[in-house]
Motif scaffolding. Structure first.
Motif, PDB file in Angstrom:
ATOM      1  N   GLY A 125     -83.199  18.116 118.472  1.00 32.49           N
ATOM      2  CA  GLY A 125     -83.555  19.474 118.082  1.00 32.49           C
ATOM      3  C   GLY A 125     -83.609  19.604 116.571  1.00 32.49           C
ATOM      4  N   LEU A 126     -83.399  20.810 116.078  1.00 34.84           N
ATOM      5  CA  LEU A 126     -83.431  21.062 114.643  1.00 34.84           C
ATOM      6  C   LEU A 126     -82.132  20.584 114.003  1.00 34.84           C
ATOM      7  CD1 LEU A 126     -84.816  24.728 114.722  1.00 34.84           C
ATOM      8  CD2 LEU A 126     -86.109  22.660 114.153  1.00 34.84           C
ATOM      9  N   SER A 127     -82.246  19.987 112.824  1.00 35.37           N
ATOM     10  CA  SER A 127     -81.038  19.601 112.097  1.00 35.37           C
ATOM     11  C   SER A 127     -80.336  20.855 111.579  1.00 35.37           C
ATOM     12  CB  SER A 127     -81.386  18.663 110.937  1.00 35.37           C
ATOM     13  OG  SER A 127     -82.273  19.285 110.041  1.00 35.37           O
ATOM     14  N   ARG A 128     -79.067  20.728 111.266  1.00 40.01           N
ATOM     15  CA  ARG A 128     -78.248  21.899 110.917  1.00 40.01           C
ATOM     16  C   ARG A 128     -78.804  22.655 109.720  1.00 40.01           C
ATOM     17  NH1 ARG A 128     -74.408  22.835 107.286  1.00 40.01           N
ATOM     18  NH2 ARG A 128     -74.384  20.649 106.625  1.00 40.01           N
ATOM     19  N   LEU A 129     -79.107  21.946 108.631  1.00 38.45           N
ATOM     20  CA  LEU A 129     -79.576  22.617 107.424  1.00 38.45           C
ATOM     21  C   LEU A 129     -80.936  23.276 107.634  1.00 38.45           C
ATOM     22  CD1 LEU A 129     -78.487  20.131 104.611  1.00 38.45           C
ATOM     23  CD2 LEU A 129     -77.483  22.349 105.183  1.00 38.45           C
ATOM     24  N   VAL A 130     -81.820  22.603 108.353  1.00 42.19           N
ATOM     25  CA  VAL A 130     -83.128  23.181 108.631  1.00 42.19           C
ATOM     26  C   VAL A 130     -82.968  24.451 109.447  1.00 42.19           C
ATOM     27  CG1 VAL A 130     -85.269  22.847 109.927  1.00 42.19           C
ATOM     28  CG2 VAL A 130     -84.423  21.030 108.439  1.00 42.19           C
ATOM     29  N   ARG A 131     -82.092  24.399 110.427  1.00 42.70           N
ATOM     30  CA  ARG A 131     -81.860  25.586 111.265  1.00 42.70           C
ATOM     31  C   ARG A 131     -81.339  26.752 110.434  1.00 42.70           C
ATOM     32  NH1 ARG A 131     -80.961  25.747 116.924  1.00 42.70           N
ATOM     33  NH2 ARG A 131     -80.049  27.726 117.612  1.00 42.70           N
ATOM     34  N   GLU A 132     -80.440  26.460 109.496  1.00 43.05           N
ATOM     35  CA  GLU A 132     -79.876  27.507 108.659  1.00 43.05           C
ATOM     36  C   GLU A 132     -80.922  28.136 107.743  1.00 43.05           C
ATOM     37  OE1 GLU A 132     -76.657  25.710 106.574  1.00 43.05           O
ATOM     38  OE2 GLU A 132     -75.334  25.630 108.332  1.00 43.05           O
ATOM     39  N   ASN A 133     -81.964  27.400 107.406  1.00 45.76           N
ATOM     40  CA  ASN A 133     -83.005  27.906 106.513  1.00 45.76           C
ATOM     41  C   ASN A 133     -84.124  28.625 107.254  1.00 45.76           C
ATOM     42  OD1 ASN A 133     -81.974  27.091 103.961  1.00 45.76           O
ATOM     43  ND2 ASN A 133     -82.595  24.978 104.377  1.00 45.76           N
ATOM     44  N   CYS A 134     -84.016  28.737 108.581  1.00 41.87           N
ATOM     45  CA  CYS A 134     -85.031  29.443 109.354  1.00 41.87           C
ATOM     46  C   CYS A 134     -84.725  30.934 109.379  1.00 41.87           C
ATOM     47  CB  CYS A 134     -85.086  28.908 110.782  1.00 41.87           C
ATOM     48  SG  CYS A 134     -85.747  27.230 110.933  1.00 41.87           S
ATOM     49  N   ASP A 135     -85.769  31.749 109.284  1.00 44.66           N
ATOM     50  CA  ASP A 135     -85.599  33.204 109.385  1.00 44.66           C
ATOM     51  C   ASP A 135     -85.348  33.625 110.824  1.00 44.66           C
ATOM     52  OD1 ASP A 135     -86.198  33.898 106.567  1.00 44.66           O
ATOM     53  OD2 ASP A 135     -88.181  33.103 107.064  1.00 44.66           O
ATOM     54  N   SER A 136     -85.948  32.919 111.764  1.00 46.78           N
ATOM     55  CA  SER A 136     -85.770  33.214 113.188  1.00 46.78           C
ATOM     56  C   SER A 136     -85.774  31.904 113.967  1.00 46.78           C
ATOM     57  CB  SER A 136     -86.903  34.108 113.715  1.00 46.78           C
ATOM     58  OG  SER A 136     -86.985  35.318 113.002  1.00 46.78           O
ATOM     59  N   ILE A 137     -85.069  31.925 115.095  1.00 48.10           N
ATOM     60  CA  ILE A 137     -85.100  30.798 116.024  1.00 48.10           C
ATOM     61  C   ILE A 137     -85.788  31.296 117.290  1.00 48.10           C
ATOM     62  CG2 ILE A 137     -83.789  29.103 117.325  1.00 48.10           C
ATOM     63  CD1 ILE A 137     -83.644  28.711 114.317  1.00 48.10           C
ATOM     64  N   LEU A 138     -86.925  30.688 117.578  1.00 49.40           N
ATOM     65  CA  LEU A 138     -87.806  31.158 118.643  1.00 49.40           C
ATOM     66  C   LEU A 138     -87.635  30.309 119.896  1.00 49.40           C
ATOM     67  CD1 LEU A 138     -90.106  33.332 118.827  1.00 49.40           C
ATOM     68  CD2 LEU A 138     -91.699  31.464 118.357  1.00 49.40           C
ATOM     69  N   SER A 139     -87.565  30.955 121.035  1.00 53.51           N
ATOM     70  CA  SER A 139     -87.490  30.235 122.310  1.00 53.51           C
ATOM     71  C   SER A 139     -88.751  30.521 123.123  1.00 53.51           C
ATOM     72  CB  SER A 139     -86.254  30.657 123.104  1.00 53.51           C
ATOM     73  OG  SER A 139     -86.319  32.035 123.452  1.00 53.51           O
ATOM     74  N   ILE A 140     -89.147  29.541 123.928  1.00 51.04           N
ATOM     75  CA  ILE A 140     -90.328  29.678 124.785  1.00 51.04           C
ATOM     76  C   ILE A 140     -89.863  29.915 126.212  1.00 51.04           C
ATOM     77  CG2 ILE A 140     -92.410  28.537 125.631  1.00 51.04           C
ATOM     78  CD1 ILE A 140     -92.342  26.805 123.108  1.00 51.04           C
ATOM     79  N   PRO A 141     -90.258  31.018 126.839  1.00 49.56           N
ATOM     80  CA  PRO A 141     -89.861  31.262 128.233  1.00 49.56           C
ATOM     81  C   PRO A 141     -90.452  30.194 129.160  1.00 49.56           C
ATOM     82  CG  PRO A 141     -90.698  33.276 127.200  1.00 49.56           C
ATOM     83  CD  PRO A 141     -91.044  32.141 126.290  1.00 49.56           C
ATOM     84  N   ILE A 142     -89.595  29.477 129.862  1.00 46.80           N
ATOM     85  CA  ILE A 142     -90.054  28.454 130.808  1.00 46.80           C
ATOM     86  C   ILE A 142     -89.243  28.577 132.094  1.00 46.80           C
ATOM     87  CG2 ILE A 142     -90.806  26.830 129.030  1.00 46.80           C
ATOM     88  CD1 ILE A 142     -88.210  25.327 129.364  1.00 46.80           C
TER      89      ILE A 142
END
Length: 317
Positions: A273-290
């Motif tokens: 998945g996303l690395s910790r620092l990259v995740r922290e620099n995201c404005d939003s974390i988007l999920s795809i309904p599946i």
């Protein structure tokens, strides 16, 4: 007595006997002791067999392509891979054909396509092709692909901002499979995106496999490399882009997100998945309904789904 004196050796003036030799005094006994089995040739770093085995190990699993160690041209080897690259219009500078190769339909198509595209067709010996493919699986064909020219991240964002549409970019984090990279490039091009960003290290690069998977889209879409992915994402956020990471456990659903503005979609690997620092620099974390029966989507598939939805929203905006 004379016979005994001759047998034992005559006496010199200094008192020593002629023919007398100096003994080792037992000092050589240690040197004659066993030192164990002689290492195999491949285990001796100074032996040519070791170097050859090391080169073969690096090439293991690379049946379809080989990148030169000095960062120069890459060689796609094997009849099917070469034909596929030529069909996908992968940039190439030369087609090497072994003089004694059995000219089946794939060889004929490769030669015909290369000729139509103005690619040099050169005859090569088996030894020359073996050097291009250490594992020897060239099947008499090799295609020389020039080194890919990456864009600069600043130029990529500047060009996206200057375009008629709001920037739509994809950044890849921990994506090491060139097939995923090629598939993402194809999706970005198909849905009106402006480019792809990859880290300089620990990431798949623009190899012939990526070129082939992109189905020629890599010739039209820029790919930039970032020495520091986090720093580039921060700079792009300052330029006005929303940084959106993809994760199954995201706090925002794709159904609810407005993707009509400047946006950078960050895709992590299927496993890490996303690395910790990259995740922290995201404005939003988007999920795809599946469906609940499916744990996750392949990285390139997930990117394609989000890009398709954002393209739909932009058409309706």
């Amino acid at each position: 007595m004379a016979g005994n004196s001759q047998r034992r050796g005559a006496i010199r003036k200094d008192g020593s006997k002629k023919g007398q030799t100096v003994g080792s005094g037992g000092q050589r006994r240690r040197g004659l002791e066993g030192r164990g089995a002689t290492p195999k040739a491949v285990d001796r770093v100074y032996h040519p067999a070791h170097k050859k085995a090391k080169a073969a190990a690096k090439a293991a699993g690379r049946r379809t392509h080989r990148k030169s160690e000095d960062g120069g041209p890459e060689y796609v080897v094997g009849r099917n891979p070469v034909v596929e690259c030529l069909r996908a219009e992968v940039p190439a500078t030369a087609l090497y054909v072994m003089g004694t190769v059995d000219a089946d339909e794939r060889v004929k198509e490769a030669v015909q396509t290369a000729g139509d595209r103005g690619i040099s067709i050169l005859e090569a010996s088996r030894a020359e092709l073996d050097r291009m493919s250490p594992n020897g699986m060239h099947q008499g064909l090799a295609l020389q692909v020039p080194e890919y020219r990456y864009a600069h991240p600043d130029d990529l964002m500047a060009d996206a901002l200057a375009s008629a549409q709001a920037p739509l970019l994809v950044a890849l984090d921990n994506i090491t499979d060139p097939r995923n990279l090629g598939a993402v490039i194809r999706s970005v091009a198909a849905f009106g995106g402006h480019g792809v960003l990859i880290p300089q290290r620990r990431s798949a690069g623009m190899t012939a496999v990526a070129w082939r998977t992109s189905a020629g889209a890599a010739a039209r879409l820029p790919v930039a490399t970032a020495p520091n992915l986090n720093r580039t994402l921060i700079d792009w956020a300052k330029a006005g882009a929303q940084i959106v990471g993809l994760d199954a456990g995201g706090d925002v659903s794709l159904d609810e997100y407005d993707g009509t503005g400047p946006v950078v979609i960050v895709v992590g690997s299927e496993g890490k998945g996303l690395s910790r620092l990259v995740r922290e620099n995201c404005d939003s974390i988007l999920s795809i309904p599946i469906a609940s029966s499916v744990e996750s989507l392949n990285a390139s598939v997930a990117a394609g789904v989000v890009l398709a939805e954002f393209a739909r929203q932009r058409r309706l905006a």
